[in-house]
Design a protein around this motif. Sequence first.
Motif, PDB file in Angstrom:
ATOM      1  N   GLY A 203       0.814  -1.209   0.000  1.00  0.00           N
ATOM      2  CA  GLY A 203       0.000   0.000   0.000  1.00  0.00           C
ATOM      3  C   GLY A 203       0.850   1.263   0.000  1.00  0.00           C
ATOM      4  O   GLY A 203       0.533   2.240  -0.699  1.00  0.00           O
ATOM      5  N   CYS A 204       1.937   1.273   0.767  1.00  0.00           N
ATOM      6  CA  CYS A 204       2.836   2.432   0.778  1.00  0.00           C
ATOM      7  C   CYS A 204       3.554   2.583  -0.562  1.00  0.00           C
ATOM      8  O   CYS A 204       3.799   3.708  -1.014  1.00  0.00           O
ATOM      9  CB  CYS A 204       3.850   2.309   1.912  1.00  0.00           C
ATOM     10  SG  CYS A 204       3.184   2.766   3.523  1.00  0.00           S
ATOM     11  N   PRO A 301      -1.254   7.350   4.909  1.00  0.00           N
ATOM     12  CA  PRO A 301      -1.386   7.207   6.367  1.00  0.00           C
ATOM     13  C   PRO A 301      -2.187   5.984   6.784  1.00  0.00           C
ATOM     14  O   PRO A 301      -1.909   5.373   7.822  1.00  0.00           O
ATOM     15  CB  PRO A 301      -2.077   8.512   6.797  1.00  0.00           C
ATOM     16  CG  PRO A 301      -2.702   9.052   5.574  1.00  0.00           C
ATOM     17  CD  PRO A 301      -1.833   8.627   4.439  1.00  0.00           C
ATOM     18  N   THR A 302      -3.189   5.596   5.982  1.00  0.00           N
ATOM     19  CA  THR A 302      -3.997   4.431   6.333  1.00  0.00           C
ATOM     20  C   THR A 302      -3.182   3.143   6.246  1.00  0.00           C
ATOM     21  O   THR A 302      -3.207   2.312   7.159  1.00  0.00           O
ATOM     22  CB  THR A 302      -5.226   4.335   5.414  1.00  0.00           C
ATOM     23  OG1 THR A 302      -5.960   5.552   5.470  1.00  0.00           O
ATOM     24  CG2 THR A 302      -6.132   3.194   5.844  1.00  0.00           C
ATOM     25  N   THR A 303      -2.462   2.969   5.148  1.00  0.00           N
ATOM     26  CA  THR A 303      -1.660   1.752   4.997  1.00  0.00           C
ATOM     27  C   THR A 303      -0.507   1.720   6.002  1.00  0.00           C
ATOM     28  O   THR A 303      -0.126   0.647   6.471  1.00  0.00           O
ATOM     29  CB  THR A 303      -1.096   1.646   3.565  1.00  0.00           C
ATOM     30  OG1 THR A 303      -0.396   2.857   3.238  1.00  0.00           O
ATOM     31  CG2 THR A 303      -2.213   1.443   2.569  1.00  0.00           C
ATOM     32  N   MET A 304       0.020   2.891   6.335  1.00  0.00           N
ATOM     33  CA  MET A 304       1.115   2.933   7.292  1.00  0.00           C
ATOM     34  C   MET A 304       0.641   2.511   8.678  1.00  0.00           C
ATOM     35  O   MET A 304       1.280   1.701   9.356  1.00  0.00           O
ATOM     36  CB  MET A 304       1.708   4.339   7.349  1.00  0.00           C
ATOM     37  CG  MET A 304       2.937   4.439   8.219  1.00  0.00           C
ATOM     38  SD  MET A 304       3.744   6.019   8.033  1.00  0.00           S
ATOM     39  CE  MET A 304       5.249   5.689   8.948  1.00  0.00           C
ATOM     40  N   ALA A 305      -0.503   3.059   9.121  1.00  0.00           N
ATOM     41  CA  ALA A 305      -1.047   2.674  10.423  1.00  0.00           C
ATOM     42  C   ALA A 305      -1.390   1.192  10.452  1.00  0.00           C
ATOM     43  O   ALA A 305      -1.194   0.513  11.462  1.00  0.00           O
ATOM     44  CB  ALA A 305      -2.284   3.520  10.735  1.00  0.00           C
ATOM     45  N   TYR A 306      -1.873   0.660   9.330  1.00  0.00           N
ATOM     46  CA  TYR A 306      -2.225  -0.755   9.264  1.00  0.00           C
ATOM     47  C   TYR A 306      -0.984  -1.643   9.351  1.00  0.00           C
ATOM     48  O   TYR A 306      -0.968  -2.649  10.063  1.00  0.00           O
ATOM     49  CB  TYR A 306      -2.981  -1.023   7.963  1.00  0.00           C
ATOM     50  CG  TYR A 306      -3.432  -2.455   7.801  1.00  0.00           C
ATOM     51  CD1 TYR A 306      -4.570  -2.915   8.445  1.00  0.00           C
ATOM     52  CD2 TYR A 306      -2.714  -3.346   7.012  1.00  0.00           C
ATOM     53  CE1 TYR A 306      -4.990  -4.233   8.302  1.00  0.00           C
ATOM     54  CE2 TYR A 306      -3.122  -4.660   6.863  1.00  0.00           C
ATOM     55  CZ  TYR A 306      -4.261  -5.094   7.516  1.00  0.00           C
ATOM     56  OH  TYR A 306      -4.671  -6.395   7.387  1.00  0.00           O
ATOM     57  N   ALA A 307       0.087  -1.262   8.614  1.00  0.00           N
ATOM     58  CA  ALA A 307       1.292  -2.083   8.596  1.00  0.00           C
ATOM     59  C   ALA A 307       1.973  -2.136   9.956  1.00  0.00           C
ATOM     60  O   ALA A 307       2.583  -3.140  10.315  1.00  0.00           O
ATOM     61  CB  ALA A 307       2.272  -1.543   7.551  1.00  0.00           C
ATOM     62  N   VAL A 326       9.887   1.766   0.840  1.00  0.00           N
ATOM     63  CA  VAL A 326       9.016   1.410  -0.285  1.00  0.00           C
ATOM     64  C   VAL A 326       8.285   2.639  -0.828  1.00  0.00           C
ATOM     65  O   VAL A 326       8.026   2.739  -2.031  1.00  0.00           O
ATOM     66  CB  VAL A 326       8.011   0.300   0.115  1.00  0.00           C
ATOM     67  CG1 VAL A 326       8.732  -0.981   0.469  1.00  0.00           C
ATOM     68  CG2 VAL A 326       7.109   0.726   1.260  1.00  0.00           C
ATOM     69  N   TYR A 327       7.967   3.601   0.050  1.00  0.00           N
ATOM     70  CA  TYR A 327       7.328   4.832  -0.419  1.00  0.00           C
ATOM     71  C   TYR A 327       8.282   5.602  -1.334  1.00  0.00           C
ATOM     72  O   TYR A 327       7.878   6.110  -2.392  1.00  0.00           O
ATOM     73  CB  TYR A 327       6.912   5.694   0.773  1.00  0.00           C
ATOM     74  CG  TYR A 327       6.236   6.991   0.378  1.00  0.00           C
ATOM     75  CD1 TYR A 327       4.869   7.021   0.115  1.00  0.00           C
ATOM     76  CD2 TYR A 327       6.951   8.172   0.264  1.00  0.00           C
ATOM     77  CE1 TYR A 327       4.245   8.193  -0.252  1.00  0.00           C
ATOM     78  CE2 TYR A 327       6.343   9.350  -0.108  1.00  0.00           C
ATOM     79  CZ  TYR A 327       4.984   9.369  -0.357  1.00  0.00           C
ATOM     80  OH  TYR A 327       4.379  10.541  -0.734  1.00  0.00           O
TER      81      TYR A 327
END
Length: 379
Positions: A203-204, A301-307, A326-327
């Motif tokens: 996601g990132c 931010p959503t994928t980061m909080a999830y990971a 990866v970003y």
Amino acid sequence: MRLVPLYFHLILLTLGNAFLLTLVAVYLNAQGASAAQVGLVGSAFYLGMFGASFFADKFIQYCGHVSALILCCVTMALAALALTWTDLLPLWLILRMFAGVAAAIGFVAVESWVLGVAPLNQRSRSMARYMLVYYFSYGISQLFIDWIPLSGILGFCLAAGLCLLSVVPLYWTQRPDLNGDPTTSMVANSKPPRSERALGLVGCLVAGMLLGVLSSLMPIQLKQLALGEEVGLYMAWLILCGMAFQLPNGTLSDRLGQKTMMAVQTAMIGIGCLLLWECEGKSILLLAFALLGAGGFTLYPTTMAYACGKMNGRALVKMTQKLMFVYSLGSLAGPMMAGMMLERFQAGLFLFVILLVTGWGIWLLMMRLLSNKPVGTTI
């Protein structure tokens, strides 16, 4: 409230660093540098960010979050001032690379700090506030281009001064305790399943590709579609909608689940691009840009909080570093791939984004189907 000084630090640092990013390109162009040289200097900054993602966690662990941020601010300020001392391109490349290294370490330190001190059930909201502060500061910094003379050293001095001034709020910050309550440390530091971390990392990567494409190639795409006279309006609307949806997205992610919001964001981006590709009319275009901005700018931010799951301490800093890696990779690769499609197709950027989010949507669906199966515990 305990993060307020950190947010003031982020505002000042972003004002200086984001203004300098634009100033360097404008200044070099005014001095007669070729487009290739301007692009090379710009790439040196992101190359530094990419390189720092290999060792940022060890540097932060050795120095501590506050000391690491202070060193990064001083390095960025000195690198900005040093640009006024020489006109040699190799030295500019080295200085911008050092600035990129410092910026990447600063991002990892701030993001792991924000995530680490937030309650586990409010991490998405914490990331939303962080992104809102960042985008607001980034937007304001671009106004300096019209206010500050760009031919002399005043702009570089202003950027360096803001970077140094950002150290002051750190005096009032409470040093973060990212290990949390010792009675719950085993739970808090447990790694999420590999499928969840893989989903967050991918996601990132997608978010980096998407935001890199939107920021660098969207103005060119609009000109190809005969909307060149309104590029500023549409780009400002795109960023404004991304800012406006940060806080609602954070709240919804904590309540409905981050996977659900990833699916919503994917749908918003895809629908927005389809509308831009197929429809005409100002009202439809504004709606399409609203969907694209709201979905695109909240995916990271959503994928980061999830990971990061329930990670704390060193594990959280290390995961934040991986996400930065990866970003950055996506930010470098996305514009190159989309640029090739834009040369071959009139609406090549929209086609690239649709293919990108389609692939991401398929990956999201596959991870949901595999979420109940044992897929290992390490990446």
